[in-house]
Write a protein that holds these residues in place. Structure first.
Motif, short mmCIF file in Angstrom:
data_model
loop_
_atom_site.label_atom_id
_atom_site.label_comp_id
_atom_site.label_asym_id
_atom_site.label_seq_id
_atom_site.Cartn_x
_atom_site.Cartn_y
_atom_site.Cartn_z
N THR A 138 7.73 -63.11 41.87
CA THR A 138 9.12 -63.39 41.31
C THR A 138 9.91 -63.35 42.28
OG1 THR A 138 9.39 -60.81 40.83
CG2 THR A 138 8.41 -62.03 39.00
N SER A 139 9.84 -62.65 43.29
CA SER A 139 10.92 -62.59 44.43
C SER A 139 10.42 -62.69 45.73
CB SER A 139 11.58 -61.06 44.24
OG SER A 139 11.85 -60.87 43.09
N ALA A 140 11.36 -62.92 46.82
CA ALA A 140 10.78 -63.17 48.23
C ALA A 140 10.84 -61.88 48.93
CB ALA A 140 11.93 -64.32 48.82
N THR A 141 11.19 -60.82 48.30
CA THR A 141 11.05 -59.51 48.95
C THR A 141 10.14 -58.45 47.98
OG1 THR A 141 13.09 -58.85 47.71
CG2 THR A 141 13.11 -59.45 50.08
N CYS A 142 9.65 -57.47 48.69
CA CYS A 142 8.74 -56.63 48.16
C CYS A 142 9.01 -55.79 46.98
CB CYS A 142 8.04 -56.01 49.33
SG CYS A 142 9.29 -54.74 50.22
N THR A 143 9.76 -55.01 46.89
CA THR A 143 10.32 -54.12 45.90
C THR A 143 10.38 -55.04 44.42
OG1 THR A 143 11.18 -52.45 47.06
CG2 THR A 143 11.81 -52.53 44.87
N PRO A 144 11.19 -55.95 44.44
CA PRO A 144 11.31 -56.83 43.44
C PRO A 144 10.25 -57.48 42.87
CG PRO A 144 13.31 -57.19 44.83
CD PRO A 144 12.15 -56.50 45.40
N SER A 145 9.23 -57.80 43.63
CA SER A 145 8.04 -58.56 43.19
C SER A 145 7.14 -57.76 42.72
CB SER A 145 7.34 -59.31 44.35
OG SER A 145 8.40 -60.52 44.63
N ARG A 146 6.95 -56.58 43.30
CA ARG A 146 6.20 -55.32 42.48
C ARG A 146 6.91 -54.86 41.10
NH1 ARG A 146 2.87 -53.72 47.25
NH2 ARG A 146 3.60 -55.11 48.73
N TYR A 147 8.28 -54.80 41.06
CA TYR A 147 8.90 -54.65 39.96
C TYR A 147 8.37 -55.43 38.82
CZ TYR A 147 12.53 -53.55 36.49
OH TYR A 147 13.32 -53.12 35.38
N GLY A 148 8.56 -56.84 39.28
CA GLY A 148 8.42 -57.75 38.29
C GLY A 148 7.01 -57.97 37.81
N MET A 149 6.10 -57.85 38.75
CA MET A 149 4.62 -57.71 38.44
C MET A 149 4.21 -56.42 37.27
SD MET A 149 1.11 -57.93 40.80
CE MET A 149 1.53 -56.05 41.21
N LEU A 150 4.69 -55.59 37.62
CA LEU A 150 4.37 -54.30 36.89
C LEU A 150 4.95 -54.15 35.38
CD1 LEU A 150 3.63 -51.49 39.63
CD2 LEU A 150 1.85 -53.01 38.54
N THR A 151 6.05 -54.54 35.51
CA THR A 151 6.72 -54.35 34.28
C THR A 151 6.76 -55.76 33.48
OG1 THR A 151 9.00 -55.34 35.17
CG2 THR A 151 8.57 -53.01 35.42
N GLY A 152 6.50 -56.87 33.75
CA GLY A 152 6.73 -58.35 33.23
C GLY A 152 8.10 -58.69 32.94
N GLN A 153 9.06 -58.22 33.76
CA GLN A 153 10.53 -58.60 33.63
C GLN A 153 11.06 -59.10 34.87
OE1 GLN A 153 12.82 -55.07 32.44
NE2 GLN A 153 11.34 -54.31 30.63
N TYR A 154 11.77 -60.10 34.63
CA TYR A 154 12.60 -60.52 35.76
C TYR A 154 13.36 -59.27 36.74
CZ TYR A 154 12.13 -65.74 35.03
OH TYR A 154 11.70 -66.84 34.77
N PRO A 155 13.21 -59.41 38.15
CA PRO A 155 13.72 -58.32 38.58
C PRO A 155 15.25 -58.29 38.91
CG PRO A 155 12.52 -59.55 40.02
CD PRO A 155 12.02 -60.12 39.03
N TRP A 156 15.67 -59.62 38.75
CA TRP A 156 17.14 -59.86 38.95
C TRP A 156 17.95 -59.45 37.72
CZ3 TRP A 156 18.34 -63.18 35.06
CH2 TRP A 156 17.28 -64.12 34.56
N LYS A 157 17.43 -58.91 36.86
CA LYS A 157 18.13 -58.37 35.63
C LYS A 157 18.16 -56.94 35.82
CE LYS A 157 16.46 -61.45 31.97
NZ LYS A 157 15.75 -61.67 30.55
#
Length: 524
Positions: free
Chosen positions: A84-103
């Motif tokens: 979902t993202s070009a950095t680590c924390t947001p991508s992991r958040y998106g993968m585990l939650t199924g939500q766009y991290p930018w929200k």
């Protein structure tokens, strides 16, 4: 054997006809039970900063990754697989939650003392699978925050992975280059001597503790930018730490430590369905390979730790085979974001890379709005169930939640995660229609063959010295990825109607999201 002969044998043996029918009925039940659909184990192997062009099955020629290639040969290799993202924390958040991290405004690269990012009790990939009867575990990098703030590292640390759906966790507290440089298992720092308590600060140093600026003679790897605080194992880190000497990790042993825990999790749970999130530490900085791999790639430490990661994957797959789980386990291999050379340490990654192109044919890498930031290696193997091949379907890690819920027949409400199970299993050439990806807070839009990047104020290059483009420009950018994979030709001026059409779709998803792009490392 025909039925008449079979009945004759049973009569001659003294077994009554009624008893024979009972045996046949029980045998039929047994067959129906053995043919009942068994829940597949699910393993996600997640690399850290590994680029699209860093593995040989995606075109790397200067670096060979035979174990990752074997996964691709036995599974589906996706050419349009995205984080979902070009950095680590947001991508992991998106993968585990199924939500766009930018929200979630907090879903940015977190300091090592940040509170837990995911809301305890919320629907996540592990909590959904746990509800479905899976034993769930994470081994490796976490970097999604721990506790509620002001963590006491000398007691049980929670909330953490267990509060968002994991039964078992063996993790590093944050990420390789940040303090505290310790592992936690089930919420407790591993190997801690409580007579030497841990103290952590991201504001000021503790009296008497060496730092990069004041004690450069203690370094074996020099910091290039940002990693000039506490020194651990001869390497400067972000943040200050005091105490916990017996618990501090040894960087060279990290890969082996995680591998052993991942193998143990499989062996302890081989008789029941399990989900394992095996989060590798490679090739994130600081890159410190075990001596077995040091100097083996010819591309410097970054190449060496990629070889190390490939070996770990091979050893882990042997464990699945040994436990008879090869044909009932879905194995997914991917990365949290694109590649980066110098990301805080002088390890000669840029110099020794030679002809190797970590992003392959893609533009830029980590931190970027260009495809090199979020299009990553993405392989799914389900031996005996998924036909090997290559897929051009657009798939995203955020969709694991909805897709695996569909696989298991679970009803779950998701806003962003889409059910793309047919594409993941190679049964359909169609995946996602569109996707919003995130760079340094700012976002870009993928739709069909098109990549749209709206104007963003900010530096063209990552401002703290990383040699990657951000994607920020004052002009609208539109690229046809079918004919221009490297995003070299901006056709926005030639396609004004398409720009308007795509902009409207993008705005409908983001609701005209306004974010302030990152200007410096401190903005994270």
């Amino acid at each position: 054997m025909n039925h008449i002969k079979c009945l004759s044998i049973f009569r001659n043996s003294g077994i009554t006809l009624g008893y024979l029918f009972l045996i046949l009925a029980l045998n039929g039940c047994a067959n129906r039970t053995s043919n009942k659909k068994v829940k597949p184990n699910i393993v996600i192997i997640y690399a850290d900063d590994l680029g699209y062009g860093d593995v040989s099955c995606y075109g790397a020629t200067e670096l060979q990754t035979p174990n990752i290639d074997k996964l691709a040969d036995e599974g589906i290799r996706f050419t349009q697989g995205y984080s979902t993202s070009a950095t680590c924390t947001p991508s992991r958040y998106g993968m585990l939650t199924g939500q766009y991290p930018w929200k979630n405004t907090r879903a940015q690269v977190l300091p090592g003392d940040a509170p837990l990012l995911i809301e305890p009790g919320s629907v996540t990939l592990p909590s959904m699978l746990k509800e479905a009867g899976y034993t769930t575990g994470i081994v490796g990098k976490w970097h999604l925050g721990l506790g509620k703030g002001n963590v006491n590292w000398n007691e049980e640390v929670k909330p953490g992975p267990r509060e968002v759906g994991f039964d078992y966790d063996f993790i590093m507290a944050a990420t390789n280059d940040r303090v505290p440089t310790v592992f936690l298992e089930s919420g407790h720092v591993v190997g801690l001597d409580k007579t030497d308590p841990i103290e952590v600060s991201y504001r000021k140093n503790f009296e008497g503790q060496p730092t990069v600026d004041e004690n450069p003679e203690l370094l074996r790897m020099k910091s290039s930018q940002g990693h000039n605080n506490s020194i651990v194992n001869g390497i400067g880190r972000i943040g200050f730490m005091k105490g916990g000497e017996s618990a501090k990790w040894i960087d060279e042993n990290m890969a082996d430590t995680f591998l052993v825990r991942a193998q143990k999790f499989v062996e302890l749970n081989n008789d029941k369905p399990f989900f394992l999130y095996y989060a590798l530490n490679q090739p994130h900085v600081p890159r410190v390979p075990h001596p077995r791999f040091a100097g083996k790639s010819g591309l410097g430490p970054r190449g060496d730790v990629i070889l190390e990661a490939d070996w770990c994957i091979g050893e882990f797959m042997k464990t699945l085979e040994k436990n008879g789980l090869a044909e009932n386990t879905i194995v997914i291999f991917s990365s949290d974001n694109g590649p980066v050379g110098d990301d805080g340490y002088y390890d000669d990654a840029e110099v020794l890379m030679g002809d190797h192109k970590p992003a392959g044919p893609l533009r830029s890498g980590k931190y970027s709005l260009y495809d090199g930031g979020t299009r990553v290696p993405f392989i799914l193997r389900w031996k005996g169930r998924v036909k090997p091949g290559v897929s051009d379907a657009m798939v995203c890690q955020m969709d694991f939640l909805a897709s695996f819920a569909s696989l298991l027949g679970i009803q779950t409400k998701t806003n962003d995660s889409e059910n793309i199970l047919p594409a993941l299993l190679g049964e359909s050439k169609m995946g996602r229609d569109d996707l919003v990806v995130q760079g340094m807070k700012a976002t870009a839009y993928r739709n069909g063959d098109w990549s749209l990047i709206l104007p963003h104020n900010g530096p063209k290059m990552v401002p703290w010295g990383v040699k990657n483009e951000t994607g920020f420009t004052a002009d609208v950018q539109l690229y046809n990825l079918a004919s221009d994979l490297g995003q070299k030709v901006n056709v926005a001026e030639q396609e004004p109607e398409l720009v308007e059409q795509l902009s409207n779709k993008y705005n409908a998803i983001t609701q005209n999201l306004e974010v302030k792009p990152v200007q410096s490392l401190k903005d994270f």
